[in-house]
Design a protein around this motif. Structure first.
Motif, mmCIF file in Angstrom:
data_model
loop_
_atom_site.group_PDB
_atom_site.id
_atom_site.type_symbol
_atom_site.label_atom_id
_atom_site.label_comp_id
_atom_site.label_asym_id
_atom_site.label_seq_id
_atom_site.Cartn_x
_atom_site.Cartn_y
_atom_site.Cartn_z
ATOM 1 N N GLY A 15 0.276 -1.172 -0.388
ATOM 2 C CA GLY A 15 0.379 -0.032 0.218
ATOM 3 C C GLY A 15 1.242 1.556 -0.211
ATOM 4 O O GLY A 15 -0.010 2.104 -0.979
ATOM 5 N N VAL A 16 1.456 0.458 1.109
ATOM 6 C CA VAL A 16 3.161 2.591 0.439
ATOM 7 C C VAL A 16 3.749 3.045 -0.455
ATOM 8 O O VAL A 16 3.344 3.666 -1.589
ATOM 9 C CB VAL A 16 4.115 2.093 1.826
ATOM 10 N N ASP A 17 4.566 1.133 -1.491
ATOM 11 C CA ASP A 17 4.774 1.699 -2.660
ATOM 12 C C ASP A 17 3.710 2.528 -3.580
ATOM 13 O O ASP A 17 3.625 3.449 -3.853
ATOM 14 C CB ASP A 17 5.539 0.330 -3.197
ATOM 15 N N ARG A 18 2.411 1.828 -3.397
ATOM 16 C CA ARG A 18 1.050 2.419 -4.885
ATOM 17 C C ARG A 18 0.626 3.611 -3.794
ATOM 18 O O ARG A 18 0.769 4.623 -5.037
ATOM 19 C CB ARG A 18 -0.342 1.283 -4.061
ATOM 20 N N ALA A 19 0.814 4.892 -3.334
ATOM 21 C CA ALA A 19 0.571 5.528 -2.814
ATOM 22 C C ALA A 19 1.223 6.427 -2.891
ATOM 23 O O ALA A 19 1.168 7.774 -3.631
ATOM 24 C CB ALA A 19 0.167 5.523 -1.211
ATOM 25 N N ARG A 20 3.239 6.153 -3.082
ATOM 26 C CA ARG A 20 4.400 6.503 -3.370
ATOM 27 C C ARG A 20 4.089 7.139 -4.227
ATOM 28 O O ARG A 20 4.365 8.925 -5.022
ATOM 29 C CB ARG A 20 5.012 6.363 -3.219
ATOM 30 N N GLN A 21 3.286 6.755 -5.722
ATOM 31 C CA GLN A 21 3.195 6.998 -7.117
ATOM 32 C C GLN A 21 2.511 7.570 -6.705
ATOM 33 O O GLN A 21 2.047 8.550 -8.336
ATOM 34 C CB GLN A 21 2.739 5.960 -7.684
ATOM 35 N N PHE A 22 0.951 7.813 -6.086
ATOM 36 C CA PHE A 22 0.503 8.937 -6.886
ATOM 37 C C PHE A 22 0.998 10.327 -5.940
ATOM 38 O O PHE A 22 -0.242 11.901 -6.004
ATOM 39 C CB PHE A 22 -1.175 9.324 -6.010
ATOM 40 N N MET A 23 2.071 10.600 -4.914
ATOM 41 C CA MET A 23 2.096 11.570 -4.703
ATOM 42 C C MET A 23 2.334 13.005 -5.455
ATOM 43 O O MET A 23 2.674 12.763 -6.575
ATOM 44 C CB MET A 23 3.362 11.358 -3.043
ATOM 45 N N PRO A 24 2.048 13.968 -4.825
ATOM 46 C CA PRO A 24 2.651 15.089 -5.903
ATOM 47 C C PRO A 24 4.187 15.873 -6.441
ATOM 48 O O PRO A 24 4.218 15.130 -5.043
ATOM 49 C CB PRO A 24 1.476 16.733 -5.369
ATOM 50 N N PHE A 25 4.122 15.744 -7.430
ATOM 51 C CA PHE A 25 5.633 15.991 -7.476
ATOM 52 C C PHE A 25 5.823 17.412 -7.526
ATOM 53 O O PHE A 25 5.194 18.191 -8.252
ATOM 54 C CB PHE A 25 5.967 15.365 -9.128
ATOM 55 N N MET A 26 7.162 17.955 -6.989
ATOM 56 C CA MET A 26 7.141 19.330 -6.871
ATOM 57 C C MET A 26 8.758 19.395 -7.443
ATOM 58 O O MET A 26 9.842 19.166 -6.784
ATOM 59 C CB MET A 26 7.455 19.650 -5.534
ATOM 60 N N ALA A 27 9.424 19.440 -8.134
ATOM 61 C CA ALA A 27 10.013 19.390 -9.135
ATOM 62 C C ALA A 27 11.204 20.750 -8.781
ATOM 63 O O ALA A 27 12.235 20.807 -9.007
ATOM 64 C CB ALA A 27 10.225 19.652 -10.792
ATOM 65 N N LEU A 28 10.252 21.788 -8.912
ATOM 66 C CA LEU A 28 11.230 23.675 -8.450
ATOM 67 C C LEU A 28 10.364 23.942 -6.865
ATOM 68 O O LEU A 28 9.534 24.389 -6.719
ATOM 69 C CB LEU A 28 10.662 24.416 -9.480
ATOM 70 N N LYS A 29 11.569 23.372 -6.243
ATOM 71 C CA LYS A 29 10.892 23.526 -4.174
ATOM 72 C C LYS A 29 10.943 25.720 -4.659
ATOM 73 O O LYS A 29 12.227 25.632 -5.115
ATOM 74 C CB LYS A 29 11.561 23.307 -3.387
ATOM 75 N N GLY A 30 10.100 25.588 -3.881
ATOM 76 C CA GLY A 30 10.383 27.747 -3.957
ATOM 77 C C GLY A 30 9.434 27.853 -5.062
ATOM 78 O O GLY A 30 9.192 28.988 -5.183
ATOM 79 N N TYR A 31 9.176 27.003 -6.269
ATOM 80 C CA TYR A 31 8.328 27.887 -7.354
ATOM 81 C C TYR A 31 7.132 28.211 -6.997
ATOM 82 O O TYR A 31 7.080 29.849 -7.635
ATOM 83 C CB TYR A 31 8.492 26.888 -8.018
ATOM 84 N N PHE A 32 6.227 27.898 -6.735
ATOM 85 C CA PHE A 32 4.560 28.260 -6.214
ATOM 86 C C PHE A 32 5.159 29.708 -5.399
ATOM 87 O O PHE A 32 4.801 31.235 -5.413
ATOM 88 C CB PHE A 32 3.807 27.364 -5.253
ATOM 89 N N GLU A 33 6.059 29.927 -4.077
ATOM 90 C CA GLU A 33 6.159 30.943 -3.310
ATOM 91 C C GLU A 33 6.904 32.045 -4.251
ATOM 92 O O GLU A 33 6.833 33.482 -4.011
ATOM 93 C CB GLU A 33 6.986 30.787 -1.900
ATOM 94 N N LEU A 34 7.526 32.117 -4.610
ATOM 95 C CA LEU A 34 9.104 32.828 -5.725
ATOM 96 C C LEU A 34 7.213 33.441 -6.558
ATOM 97 O O LEU A 34 6.756 34.813 -6.727
ATOM 98 C CB LEU A 34 9.514 32.017 -6.639
ATOM 99 N N CYS A 35 6.377 32.939 -7.307
ATOM 100 C CA CYS A 35 5.860 33.574 -7.805
ATOM 101 C C CYS A 35 4.482 34.099 -6.989
ATOM 102 O O CYS A 35 3.808 35.147 -7.985
ATOM 103 C CB CYS A 35 4.469 31.944 -8.706
ATOM 104 N N ARG A 36 3.840 33.885 -5.818
ATOM 105 C CA ARG A 36 3.647 34.996 -5.425
ATOM 106 C C ARG A 36 3.797 35.834 -4.800
ATOM 107 O O ARG A 36 3.672 36.807 -5.617
ATOM 108 C CB ARG A 36 3.118 33.988 -4.082
#
Length: 114
Positions: A15-36
């Motif tokens: 179940g953990v491995d299956r859930a991991r594949q659906f986790m959000p992917f944040m390739a650019l950390k801090g990107y959304f804060e910079l946009c804001r």
């Protein structure tokens, strides 16, 4: 009936491995804060007219906890607009809380029910 294993079906993983594949992917950390931050346009604070202050006072008096509102207010060096659920309203201390953000009455320029 055909077997699932024969059709290229992989046996289920944990179940953990299956859930991991659906986790959000944040390739650019801090990107959304910079946009804001880029959305902010520094501006000097302006005083409300008597009519604007009276209308704002009426609007604040009509608010109740749980109301969905859009608020424009002065935050550090710029005017910001936020929308959310009114979590707390404390007229005695002249502030309200929109979701998790405390906003002083003196910083508010407009409030619109949504």
């Amino acid at each position: 009936m055909a077997s699932k294993a024969g059709a290229g079906f992989k046996p289920s993983s944990t179940g953990v491995d299956r859930a991991r594949q659906f986790m959000p992917f944040m390739a650019l950390k801090g990107y959304f804060e910079l946009c804001r931050e880029q959305e902010r346009c520094p501006a000097p604070r302006r005083e409300l007219t008597e009519e604007e202050a009276l209308e704002l006072s009426r609007m604040v008096a009509s608010l109740q906890r749980g109301d969905m509102v859009r608020i424009t207010f002065y935050d550090q060096d710029a005017y910001v607009t936020r929308q959310g659920v009114l979590g707390e309203l404390v007229p005695e201390l002249r502030f309200l809380r929109l979701v998790r953000q405390r906003i002083d009455f003196d910083d508010i320029v407009s409030i619109t029910p949504v």
